[in-house]
Design an enzyme around this catalytic site. Structure first.
Site, mmCIF file in Angstrom:
data_model
loop_
_atom_site.group_PDB
_atom_site.id
_atom_site.type_symbol
_atom_site.label_atom_id
_atom_site.label_comp_id
_atom_site.label_asym_id
_atom_site.label_seq_id
_atom_site.Cartn_x
_atom_site.Cartn_y
_atom_site.Cartn_z
ATOM 1 N N SER A 193 13.064 -2.671 2.037
ATOM 2 C CA SER A 193 13.843 -1.796 2.772
ATOM 3 C C SER A 193 15.286 -2.134 2.973
ATOM 4 C CB SER A 193 13.016 -1.863 4.181
ATOM 5 O OG SER A 193 13.046 -0.936 5.304
ATOM 6 N N ASP A 263 -7.535 14.459 -4.428
ATOM 7 C CA ASP A 263 -8.036 13.111 -4.934
ATOM 8 C C ASP A 263 -8.516 12.907 -6.287
ATOM 9 O OD1 ASP A 263 -8.374 10.464 -4.705
ATOM 10 O OD2 ASP A 263 -10.250 10.623 -3.541
ATOM 11 N N ASP A 266 -6.398 12.401 -10.332
ATOM 12 C CA ASP A 266 -6.316 10.998 -11.241
ATOM 13 C C ASP A 266 -7.602 10.557 -12.081
ATOM 14 O OD1 ASP A 266 -7.561 9.846 -9.129
ATOM 15 O OD2 ASP A 266 -5.961 9.191 -8.342
ATOM 16 N N ASP A 408 4.522 5.513 1.436
ATOM 17 C CA ASP A 408 5.368 5.096 2.126
ATOM 18 C C ASP A 408 5.900 5.843 3.350
ATOM 19 O OD1 ASP A 408 8.024 4.270 3.348
ATOM 20 O OD2 ASP A 408 8.387 3.055 1.454
ATOM 21 N N HIS A 449 5.042 1.464 3.583
ATOM 22 C CA HIS A 449 6.241 0.785 3.475
ATOM 23 C C HIS A 449 6.208 -0.684 3.458
ATOM 24 C CE1 HIS A 449 10.584 0.771 3.619
ATOM 25 N NE2 HIS A 449 10.630 0.154 4.796
#
Ligand SMILES: *[C@@H]1O[C@H](CO)[C@@H](O)[C@H](O)[C@H]1NC(C)=O
Ligand SMILES: *[C@@H]1O[C@H](CO)[C@@H](O)[C@H](O)[C@H]1NC(C)=O
Ligand SMILES: *[C@@H]1O[C@H](CO)[C@@H](O)[C@H](O)[C@H]1NC(C)=O
Ligand SMILES: *[C@@H]1O[C@H](CO)[C@@H](O)[C@H](O)[C@H]1NC(C)=O
Ligand SMILES: *[C@@H]1O[C@H](CO)[C@@H](O)[C@H](O)[C@H]1NC(C)=O
Ligand SMILES: *[C@@H]1O[C@H](CO)[C@@H](O)[C@H](O)[C@H]1NC(C)=O
Ligand SMILES: *[C@@H]1O[C@H](CO)[C@@H](O)[C@H](O)[C@H]1NC(C)=O
Length: 538
Positions: A193, A263, A266, A408, A449
């Site tokens: 950050s 979802d 992947d 994030d 984050h």
């Protein structure tokens, strides 16, 4: 005489062993910094024996443990501007000489925070044998509070922006050399950050300071991050407007629908989008039907808000400001920027650094205000210039390892991609360097984050939450990955993230997963989904 000598040498040996302990403790308590190249004096030293209680708190960081190895804590007072009599404090935590790995590790801060990062000093530096250094950035405050910067507190702004970290690094290295009687052999940096911004600033402005810089989701572009955050917030505010989206709706309605639509992309339906770039989310499927309970669907204004929140943000003249949120992190977004405007950092940037007007409110944001932030660039805090050649190029041969979570909730992961891509483009157009030799970006599926979400223990505050890496080796521990890259030339291809059950280290590993090197994504190939080996980076 002769017959006494064996006894005597045993006595000498015993004496030496106890002297060793005694002398480190004495060396610590009597330590002073001789002839520093910056104006720094030792303000305090404390020796902590192994397993002593280490309980230290400041407005930015705290630690309270009793299982650390022995170390010497040196507090420095550094004059950052003699005319203004401004100071910063730095701490250098020094492992016992035999436990020191010979390396220096600088640790970053967060938000507008002022305070030494004591958590990372303990949980990362001391635990792994580094001589650790962190600065308070020249002031004490919570990460959310920018009021110390005004009115016109230019020296404090400069110290927080870059000066305190650089001066603390120079002085910290001298402490290391004088304490151990020899210099460190490599210097590393780790921060997320604002800490990530500080790392990039060091790479650009003081390329000699560090050999390897680990950058987590950097707040490197406050002139754009601030208006983007305000813009995102304004899409749903005020609370009593029809467009407001409550946290429950984000979680139970929008996130549930994101998972339904994306979802499986992947290859594994597990509640985590390994690559949200592949998700073209259509919120229209949630449009309220006549008579439907409005907490289970979205009205037209809410749908517009969701589109804007997931879209790139342009100024009214179409100038690029910031990437939008990616789908997948909805559970965290209302606690980030969307909704409760707890994120005081963003208006504080305008109130205390740019406009110097404490009456500024977020609805006053306009193109002129945005441009002013960019033009003033208070304290030269931003790192936007894509030229990192002095650090990455052959003159210094430095390495940058960057990471960001796809979920994030404070700084869109698109910002990390944007910065990496601008550096990539610049480097390719202007140098012979292959960026992959010196700068790599890793994306963490589902990670929020810097510290929460499903997690990789690289994140130092995670360690302070009781979540060390599954192993300290270079595959599981980003600091070791960087050391291996710098010292052995072995660049990381993937990193393995560890999720501890209930985010609780004592409850064992829940699953591991690879973090792929951008622009790759991780795909499930089959096998045990709790095992990183069941995924491929493609
Ligand atoms: C030095 O540090 C110790 C604990 O680490 C503290 O008790 C003491 O008050 C400090 N002294 C000064 C002068 O700050
Ligand atoms: C510190 O605690 C650990 C774990 O309880 C123990 O193994 C170690 O011997 C202790 N070290 C000292 C110097 O007391
Ligand atoms: C140091 O502080 C003085 C007084 O505030 C100021 O005039 C000067 O520009 C500052 N110097 C630097 C290098 O920041
Ligand atoms: C606000 O104060 C800062 C710090 O002194 C200064 O750099 C900036 O130019 C000021 N902004 C305006 C609009 O005057
Ligand atoms: C609407 O749904 C919410 C959440 O499912 C529920 O708490 C509430 O009672 C419902 N309201 C009505 C009027 O049915
Ligand atoms: C933009 O906002 C600033 C600060 O509130 C205000 O002084 C200025 O008049 C505004 N400019 C325009 C073009 O609306
Ligand atoms: C972690 O789990 C242990 C039991 O394994 C429990 O005692 C402890 O309170 C938990 N910690 C947190 C922070 O929940």
């Amino acid at each position: 005489m002769l017959s006494l000598s064996p006894l005597l040498s045993v006595g000498v040996l015993l004496l030496q062993a106890s002297q060793l302990v005694f002398s480190t403790q004495t060396r610590c308590s009597t330590f002073t910094l001789r002839n520093p190249s910056v104006n720094a004096v030792v303000a305090n030293t404390t020796f902590f024996k192994a397993n002593d209680t280490v309980a230290i708190t400041n407005p930015f960081s705290s630690i309270d443990v009793s299982d650390l190895p022995a170390f010497c804590r040196v507090v420095l007072a550094i004059t950052t501007n003699a005319t203004a009599k401004s100071t910063a404090h730095a701490e250098i935590w020094l492992p016992e000489p035999q436990a020191w790995n010979g390396r220096f590790l600088g640790l970053g801060n967060g938000g507008f925070g002022g305070g030494v990062n004591v958590a990372d000093l303990g949980f990362v530096a001391i635990v792994q044998g580094f001589a650790g250094m962190s600065t308070d950035t020249g002031h004490l405050s919570s990460p959310l509070d920018g009021s110390w910067a005004g009115p016109h507190n230019d020296n404090a702004i400069n110290d927080w922006s870059w000066r305190a970290l650089h001066l603390s690094t120079v002085a910290g290295k001298e402490v290391v050399q004088q304490y151990y009687g020899k210099p460190h052999h490599k210097a590393y940096y780790l921060g997320c950050s604002t800490g990530g911004r500080q790392g990039l600033k060091e790479a650009q402005r003081f390329p000699e300071d560090f050999d390897g810089i680990i950058v987590g989701s950097p707040a490197n572009w406050m002139a754009h991050l601030s208006p983007w955050g305000i813009h995102v917030n304004l899409q749903v505010m005020p609370f009593d407007s029809p467009r407001f989206i409550p946290a429950d709706t984000w979680t139970n309605v929008i996130h549930a629908e994101v998972l339904k639509q994306c979802d499986a992309i992947d290859g594994l339906e597990d509640g985590i989008l390994n690559d949200p770039r592949k998700c073209s989310f259509r919120p229209e499927t949630l449009t309220c039907r006549p008579g439907q309970n409005t907490s289970t669907c979205l009205n037209v204004e809410q749908i517009t808000a969701v589109h804007k929140i997931f879209s790139t943000y342009f100024e009214t003249n179409q100038k690029f400001i910031f990437n939008g949120y990616y789908p997948g992190g909805e559970v965290g977004y209302p606690f980030g920027l969307v909704g409760t405007f707890a994120f005081q950092i963003l208006p504080d940037y305008y109130r205390f650094f740019v406009l110097n007007d404490t009456s500024f409110t977020i609805d006053q944001l306009n193109d002129t205000v945005i441009q002013l932030g960019e033009t003033i660039n208070p304290g030269t805090m931003d790192v936007v210039d894509p030229d990192l050649t002095a650090f990455l190029g052959p003159a210094h041969n430095g390495k940058i390892l960057q990471y960001v979570g796809w979920a994030d909730q404070l700084i869109s992961s698109g910002n990390s991609i944007h910065f990496y891509e601008t550096v990539h483009a610049f480097t390719q157009a202007n140098t012979q360097l292959d960026i992959d030799d010196s700068y790599r970006l890793f994306t963490a599926p589902g990670m929020q984050h810097c510290l929460v979400g499903w997690l990789w223990s690289k994140r130092l505050r995670q360690a302070s939450m009781g979540m060390p890496p599954a192993s300290l080796d270079a595959e599981h521990n980003i600091v070791a990955a960087m050391v291996r890259w710098v010292e052995e030339g072995h660049a990381p291809e993937t990193l393995t993230a560890t999720y501890w059950n209930h985010n609780n280290f004592t409850e064992g590993v829940g699953f591991t997963r690879p973090l792929c090197k951008y622009p790759q994504m991780s795909m499930f190939k089959g096998g045990n989904p709790n095992d990183a080996g069941a995924f491929l980076c493609v």
